[in-house]
Design a protein around this motif. Structure first.
Motif, PDB file in Angstrom:
ATOM      1  N   VAL A  53       0.834  -1.209   0.000  1.00  0.00           N
ATOM      2  CA  VAL A  53       0.000   0.000   0.000  1.00  0.00           C
ATOM      3  C   VAL A  53       0.865   1.253   0.000  1.00  0.00           C
ATOM      4  O   VAL A  53       0.597   2.223  -0.723  1.00  0.00           O
ATOM      5  N   LYS A  54       1.945   1.245   0.802  1.00  0.00           N
ATOM      6  CA  LYS A  54       2.842   2.397   0.856  1.00  0.00           C
ATOM      7  C   LYS A  54       3.514   2.627  -0.497  1.00  0.00           C
ATOM      8  O   LYS A  54       3.625   3.769  -0.975  1.00  0.00           O
ATOM      9  N   GLN A  55       3.950   1.544  -1.132  1.00  0.00           N
ATOM     10  CA  GLN A  55       4.586   1.669  -2.446  1.00  0.00           C
ATOM     11  C   GLN A  55       3.614   2.235  -3.471  1.00  0.00           C
ATOM     12  O   GLN A  55       3.990   3.073  -4.301  1.00  0.00           O
ATOM     13  N   ILE A  56       2.364   1.787  -3.425  1.00  0.00           N
ATOM     14  CA  ILE A  56       1.350   2.290  -4.360  1.00  0.00           C
ATOM     15  C   ILE A  56       1.134   3.783  -4.175  1.00  0.00           C
ATOM     16  O   ILE A  56       1.066   4.551  -5.143  1.00  0.00           O
ATOM     17  N   ARG A  57       1.063   4.228  -2.912  1.00  0.00           N
ATOM     18  CA  ARG A  57       0.875   5.655  -2.633  1.00  0.00           C
ATOM     19  C   ARG A  57       2.067   6.474  -3.121  1.00  0.00           C
ATOM     20  O   ARG A  57       1.892   7.574  -3.674  1.00  0.00           O
ATOM     21  N   ASP A  58       3.274   5.951  -2.941  1.00  0.00           N
ATOM     22  CA  ASP A  58       4.469   6.658  -3.413  1.00  0.00           C
ATOM     23  C   ASP A  58       4.462   6.803  -4.930  1.00  0.00           C
ATOM     24  O   ASP A  58       4.823   7.863  -5.467  1.00  0.00           O
ATOM     25  N   LEU A  59       4.051   5.737  -5.615  1.00  0.00           N
ATOM     26  CA  LEU A  59       4.002   5.787  -7.073  1.00  0.00           C
ATOM     27  C   LEU A  59       2.946   6.770  -7.567  1.00  0.00           C
ATOM     28  O   LEU A  59       3.166   7.513  -8.528  1.00  0.00           O
ATOM     29  N   GLU A  60       1.797   6.781  -6.913  1.00  0.00           N
ATOM     30  CA  GLU A  60       0.738   7.717  -7.289  1.00  0.00           C
ATOM     31  C   GLU A  60       1.181   9.159  -7.077  1.00  0.00           C
ATOM     32  O   GLU A  60       0.862  10.044  -7.878  1.00  0.00           O
ATOM     33  N   THR A  61       1.929   9.390  -5.994  1.00  0.00           N
ATOM     34  CA  THR A  61       2.458  10.740  -5.726  1.00  0.00           C
ATOM     35  C   THR A  61       3.413  11.179  -6.815  1.00  0.00           C
ATOM     36  O   THR A  61       3.347  12.314  -7.305  1.00  0.00           O
ATOM     37  N   GLU A  62       4.300  10.277  -7.225  1.00  0.00           N
ATOM     38  CA  GLU A  62       5.265  10.621  -8.271  1.00  0.00           C
ATOM     39  C   GLU A  62       4.571  10.857  -9.605  1.00  0.00           C
ATOM     40  O   GLU A  62       4.976  11.735 -10.375  1.00  0.00           O
ATOM     41  N   LEU A  63       3.507  10.097  -9.886  1.00  0.00           N
ATOM     42  CA  LEU A  63       2.749  10.315 -11.116  1.00  0.00           C
ATOM     43  C   LEU A  63       2.101  11.696 -11.123  1.00  0.00           C
ATOM     44  O   LEU A  63       2.065  12.382 -12.155  1.00  0.00           O
ATOM     45  N   MET A  64       1.595  12.135  -9.961  1.00  0.00           N
ATOM     46  CA  MET A  64       1.023  13.477  -9.854  1.00  0.00           C
ATOM     47  C   MET A  64       2.095  14.546 -10.080  1.00  0.00           C
ATOM     48  O   MET A  64       1.851  15.571 -10.742  1.00  0.00           O
ATOM     49  N   GLN A  65       3.300  14.299  -9.559  1.00  0.00           N
ATOM     50  CA  GLN A  65       4.401  15.249  -9.748  1.00  0.00           C
ATOM     51  C   GLN A  65       4.796  15.342 -11.220  1.00  0.00           C
ATOM     52  O   GLN A  65       5.109  16.442 -11.712  1.00  0.00           O
ATOM     53  N   ILE A  66       4.764  14.221 -11.926  1.00  0.00           N
ATOM     54  CA  ILE A  66       5.080  14.237 -13.362  1.00  0.00           C
ATOM     55  C   ILE A  66       4.043  15.056 -14.126  1.00  0.00           C
ATOM     56  O   ILE A  66       4.386  15.824 -15.037  1.00  0.00           O
ATOM     57  N   THR A  67       2.777  14.927 -13.744  1.00  0.00           N
ATOM     58  CA  THR A  67       1.717  15.725 -14.382  1.00  0.00           C
ATOM     59  C   THR A  67       1.959  17.212 -14.163  1.00  0.00           C
ATOM     60  O   THR A  67       1.815  18.031 -15.082  1.00  0.00           O
ATOM     61  N   GLU A  68       2.346  17.573 -12.945  1.00  0.00           N
ATOM     62  CA  GLU A  68       2.629  18.978 -12.643  1.00  0.00           C
ATOM     63  C   GLU A  68       3.828  19.487 -13.445  1.00  0.00           C
ATOM     64  O   GLU A  68       3.818  20.614 -13.950  1.00  0.00           O
ATOM     65  N   ARG A 128       3.624  25.502 -19.918  1.00  0.00           N
ATOM     66  CA  ARG A 128       3.514  26.941 -19.627  1.00  0.00           C
ATOM     67  C   ARG A 128       4.782  27.691 -20.051  1.00  0.00           C
ATOM     68  O   ARG A 128       4.721  28.759 -20.676  1.00  0.00           O
ATOM     69  N   LEU A 129       5.947  27.104 -19.753  1.00  0.00           N
ATOM     70  CA  LEU A 129       7.217  27.741 -20.123  1.00  0.00           C
ATOM     71  C   LEU A 129       7.373  27.833 -21.637  1.00  0.00           C
ATOM     72  O   LEU A 129       7.888  28.823 -22.160  1.00  0.00           O
ATOM     73  N   LYS A 130       6.926  26.795 -22.349  1.00  0.00           N
ATOM     74  CA  LYS A 130       7.017  26.827 -23.806  1.00  0.00           C
ATOM     75  C   LYS A 130       6.080  27.876 -24.378  1.00  0.00           C
ATOM     76  O   LYS A 130       6.426  28.614 -25.311  1.00  0.00           O
ATOM     77  N   ALA A 131       4.862  27.941 -23.806  1.00  0.00           N
ATOM     78  CA  ALA A 131       3.890  28.918 -24.292  1.00  0.00           C
ATOM     79  C   ALA A 131       4.381  30.352 -24.067  1.00  0.00           C
ATOM     80  O   ALA A 131       4.099  31.258 -24.865  1.00  0.00           O
ATOM     81  N   GLU A 132       5.136  30.559 -22.991  1.00  0.00           N
ATOM     82  CA  GLU A 132       5.632  31.899 -22.677  1.00  0.00           C
ATOM     83  C   GLU A 132       6.965  32.212 -23.365  1.00  0.00           C
ATOM     84  O   GLU A 132       7.520  33.293 -23.193  1.00  0.00           O
ATOM     85  N   GLY A 133       7.491  31.227 -24.124  1.00  0.00           N
ATOM     86  CA  GLY A 133       8.688  31.474 -24.904  1.00  0.00           C
ATOM     87  C   GLY A 133       9.999  31.237 -24.180  1.00  0.00           C
ATOM     88  O   GLY A 133      11.072  31.593 -24.691  1.00  0.00           O
ATOM     89  N   TYR A 134       9.955  30.637 -22.986  1.00  0.00           N
ATOM     90  CA  TYR A 134      11.190  30.381 -22.231  1.00  0.00           C
ATOM     91  C   TYR A 134      11.879  29.077 -22.650  1.00  0.00           C
ATOM     92  O   TYR A 134      13.045  28.855 -22.321  1.00  0.00           O
ATOM     93  N   LEU A 135      11.174  28.207 -23.352  1.00  0.00           N
ATOM     94  CA  LEU A 135      11.745  26.929 -23.796  1.00  0.00           C
ATOM     95  C   LEU A 135      11.623  26.813 -25.305  1.00  0.00           C
ATOM     96  O   LEU A 135      10.563  27.120 -25.873  1.00  0.00           O
TER      97      LEU A 135
END
Length: 519
Positions: free
Chosen positions: A400-415, A422-429
């Motif tokens: 269960v702990k491993q599943i929660r850690d993986l879900e957290t990292e997936l959310m971080q990847i989405t962010e 956003r950076l590409k749209a603003e011309g920084y990338l």
């Protein structure tokens, strides 16, 4: 002091021959709009290549209504590669990476193959020429983007199809024999519907399938797909098709990983739409036909399974070739005075050059199973007991702990993905950095998703394997050594057999163990 003078190279003026340039085009569907696009592409490349004084048109290769995710299912592409190998082409031009392939590995394989032949590919949209490409990095990145676009499109299409399944407004793309599509629904074709009724009537009256086939072929009745003759599989398909009752079951097949079609044996939801169209036969006749089919199968010892095909023998569908992954087929080898049963790799059976694995005798497999099981009976404390303790130590809390850690990292990847956008749209990338970072995030997301799915299934799998191991331990503790092959025991404890060579196989037990045996 030594004096070194550089002598400049002098390149002789050579009259260069015109490059033989081939163009490759592809459209993924056979719709009128897509085929019109294909004609436009062909006309464009005829003019484009002819306009270059140093080029001449070798040929235009085009695949109609074929997806770009599978390289080996595109005849025009295979013909192009064959012509390149026979030195009929000096250069290949195509619109974009996605036209050549939406699969990164296939794209790299094609490029590497043509590079080994000194034949460059020019991708117009990306302005990428493999002849001047310093490394495969940019090609890999762009190809991965094309593959991601294909996966995203497939997800959107799948969502749309699922939505139509649930709402009951999905339109059948291929009407069954006896029906035609009028644009809104299925309508009966009288002469073909009469053949369907005749097949059901004769089958329910006790007529053998082979007799029905012979009669239809003798009368010259056209087959559903305009083939030369009626086959057993055609009759079986008609007798099993619920659409003849007026009902429709949606999602009887689905697309699995790698864009492969699979029969749906409960892996996906199915949707029953009753009274979808006019019926040809009654529900009662259909039920009687299914009952009669089941009785025939039971009488012949044929067991339906979730695996492709049907299992009549203990080894059917359970022997896997370690070279190509295909299942083995049962054959009888006959000589002048003797004959014996053998199992042969399905791929090797079709094309010996495609898989080198040779046949294995049935009696060798049976003897290897007896040897393997006798070893377990004799050494159960050494082999099975440690595995039992290991499975008991699996902690559900830790999972269960491993599943929660993986879900957290997936959310971080989405962010992080949203931040990149956003950076590409603003011309920084710039586009290159954005593509590289997006590709890394997508690769990590896929890895995490696979790991997450594995962990979610781990609890159930671990419990199942532990139960299977307990049963095997109980059997080995109370059983005597085997003297003959026991089909029931094989079915009870063996999941499948891996064939590594003609001299070595591995029994994959239902408890998770894989035990190798020499034969």
């Amino acid at each position: 002091m030594k004096k070194i003078t550089e002598i400049k190279s002098v390149r002789p003026r050579i009259r260069r021959k015109k490059l033989r340039v081939a163009a490759y085009c592809r459209v993924s569907t056979a719709s009128d709009a897509q085929l019109e696009s294909l004609e436009t592409q062909k006309a464009y490349y005829e003019n484009y290549i002819s306009s270059r004084p140093d080029w001449k048109l070798a040929d235009i290769y085009f695949d109609e209504g074929i997806s770009g995710t599978k390289m080996y299912q595109r005849p025009a592409l295979q013909r192009l590669l064959a012509d390149c190998e026979s030195r009929q082409i000096d250069m290949v031009v195509t619109k974009s990476l996605s036209r050549l392939s939406r699969n990164t590995m296939d794209c790299l394989e094609i490029v590497r193959k043509l590079q080994s032949l000194d034949i460059p590919i020019y991708f117009e949209k990306e302005a990428l020429n493999t002849a001047t490409m310093e490394s495969e990095l940019m090609l890999s990145v762009m190809s991965s983007v094309a593959e991601g676009e294909s996966a995203s499109t497939a997800q959107n299409i799948n969502w749309s199809i699922q939505h139509r399944f649930k709402n009951g407004n999905y339109k059948l793309c291929s009407p069954p024999y006896g029906y035609s599509w009028n644009g809104d629904n299925l309508q009966i074709v009288p002469d073909k519907a009469a053949i369907v009724k005749e097949i059901f009537t004769k089958y329910l009256a006790g007529t053998k399938v082979i007799s029905i086939i012979d009669d239809l072929n003798k009368r010259g009745v056209a087959t559903p797909r305009h083939g030369p003759r009626w086959q057993r599989s055609t009759i079986a398909g008609i007798l099993s098709n619920e659409k003849y009752t007026g009902d429709v079951i949606f999602q009887k097949t689905y697309t699995a990983v790698g864009y492969k079609r699979r029969c749906n044996h409960g892996e996906r939801n199915q949707y029953l739409y009753k009274a979808h169209h006019e019926a040809i036969i009654s529900h009662e006749e259909f039920k009687q036909a299914q009952s009669l089919k089941a009785n025939h199968c039971q009488g012949k010892g044929i067991i339906k399974s979730s695996d492709k095909g049907q299992s009549r023998y203990a080894f059917s569908g359970k022997i896997i070739c370690n070279e190509c992954g295909s299942s083995f087929k049962r054959r009888i080898h006959k000589y002048a005075t003797t004959s014996y049963v053998a199992w042969i790799c399905g791929t090797h059976l079709k094309d010996k050059a495609a898989c080198p694995m040779l046949f294995i005798r049935n009696d060798d497999l049976e003897l290897a199973f007896i040897t393997m099981l006798n070893k377990l009976i004799y050494s159960r404390k050494i082999i099975l007991a440690p595995l039992s303790e290991k499975l008991k130590l699996i902690s559900s809390d830790n999972t269960v702990k491993q599943i929660r850690d993986l879900e957290t990292e997936l959310m971080q990847i989405t962010e992080k993905r949203q931040t990149l956008l956003r950076l590409k749209a603003e011309g920084y990338l710039d586009q290159i950095v954005f593509t590289q970072e997006s590709n890394l995030l997508e690769t990590r997301r896929k890895e995490l998703t696979i790991e997450l799915n594995s962990l979610e299934n781990n609890g159930t799998k671990g419990a199942t394997e532990l139960n299977e191991l307990k049963r095997l331990l109980y059997f080995t503790k109370h059983s005597k050594m085997l003297n003959a092959f026991n089909e029931a025991l094989f079915t009870e404890y063996v999941h499948r057999i891996h064939v590594y060579s003609r001299q070595e196989i591995g029994f994959e037990l239902k408890c998770g163990l894989i035990l190798r045996e020499r034969i």
